[in-house]
Design an enzyme around this catalytic site. Sequence first.
Site, short mmCIF file in Angstrom:
data_model
loop_
_atom_site.label_atom_id
_atom_site.label_comp_id
_atom_site.label_asym_id
_atom_site.label_seq_id
_atom_site.Cartn_x
_atom_site.Cartn_y
_atom_site.Cartn_z
N HIS A 1 0.83 -1.21 0.00
CA HIS A 1 0.00 0.00 0.00
C HIS A 1 0.87 1.26 0.00
CE1 HIS A 1 -3.24 -2.71 1.35
NE2 HIS A 1 -4.08 -1.76 1.01
N ASN B 1 7.96 -4.62 3.47
CA ASN B 1 6.55 -4.28 3.62
C ASN B 1 6.02 -4.65 5.00
OD1 ASN B 1 3.86 -3.52 2.87
ND2 ASN B 1 3.41 -5.65 2.39
#
Length: 300
Positions: free
Chosen positions: A145, A176
Amino acid sequence: MKRWLRAGATLVFGAGLGASVTHLLSVRGGAGEEEPDGAGLLSRIPVLPVPNVQASELTVSPVGPGVVMKYGFPSLANIKTRESYVTSYDPRTRTASWVIERLNPATLSGSSDRKYCEFKEDDSVHVFHRGTNADYKGSGFDRGHLAAAANHKWSQKAMEDTFYLSNVAPQNPHLNQKTWNNLEKMCRSLTKRNLNVYVCTGPLYLPRQEADGKLYVRYQVLGKNHVAVPTHFFKVLILEQADGRGVELRSYVLPNEPVDEKIPLERFLVPIETIERASGLLFVPNIMKRTSNLQAIASR
């Protein structure tokens, strides 16, 4: 062991990015009418490029809870608006150039749950220029994201909007899930002592010197749609301080590979001009139109 040695070397590069990337790149050459809360961002944000107008000159009236572009647009190409963020999409890389969101205690509170969210194609992007879930399948990269889902618990729709593939980029799984996640948590924690935290996130494609002594920008692409894998990611934080004390600016760059969690996030602070040069975006001229008291934090 070799993997971590490589990561360590890259982290040294990341920590010193303020000086090294700048050198590398030098080698390369008014108040409006308030609308109903449910109206969304689109009607409040000028998204059409205007001839002979700089991005720093385009701002929106600070009216309504959803306005995120108070400090202007870093660039004007392919602007898209969502319930929870505003983005500039790059059809060449199949990822966003930048995503801006506004965080405060209200956006972080609510009953929204990501278990009801699924990654999905962005139908507003031409089929020639968008990534798909199939591009990421088996690639070894996470769908990372840019505007984080956990930043938008105030609305299930707002959280779901963060799962458009136009809001993600291929990200190393270790990065991440570990250090990048810690950086996102830090952004949320800053809302406890600031009025608002504006967060701009995006990919970078930085040059590296190779064996022949020349600089090259090389990056992998995923799937049949050739989704670009960034070499690095940036995050620019605009912190609105309480009691009219002005604005604090923090800017981070992290390599898109495993990062040792023991390394403090402060090691990845860089001067804002480093990101401006590397990304082709501008932040400071926009911010200075809104405040005369700007403190840029480049190291700790």
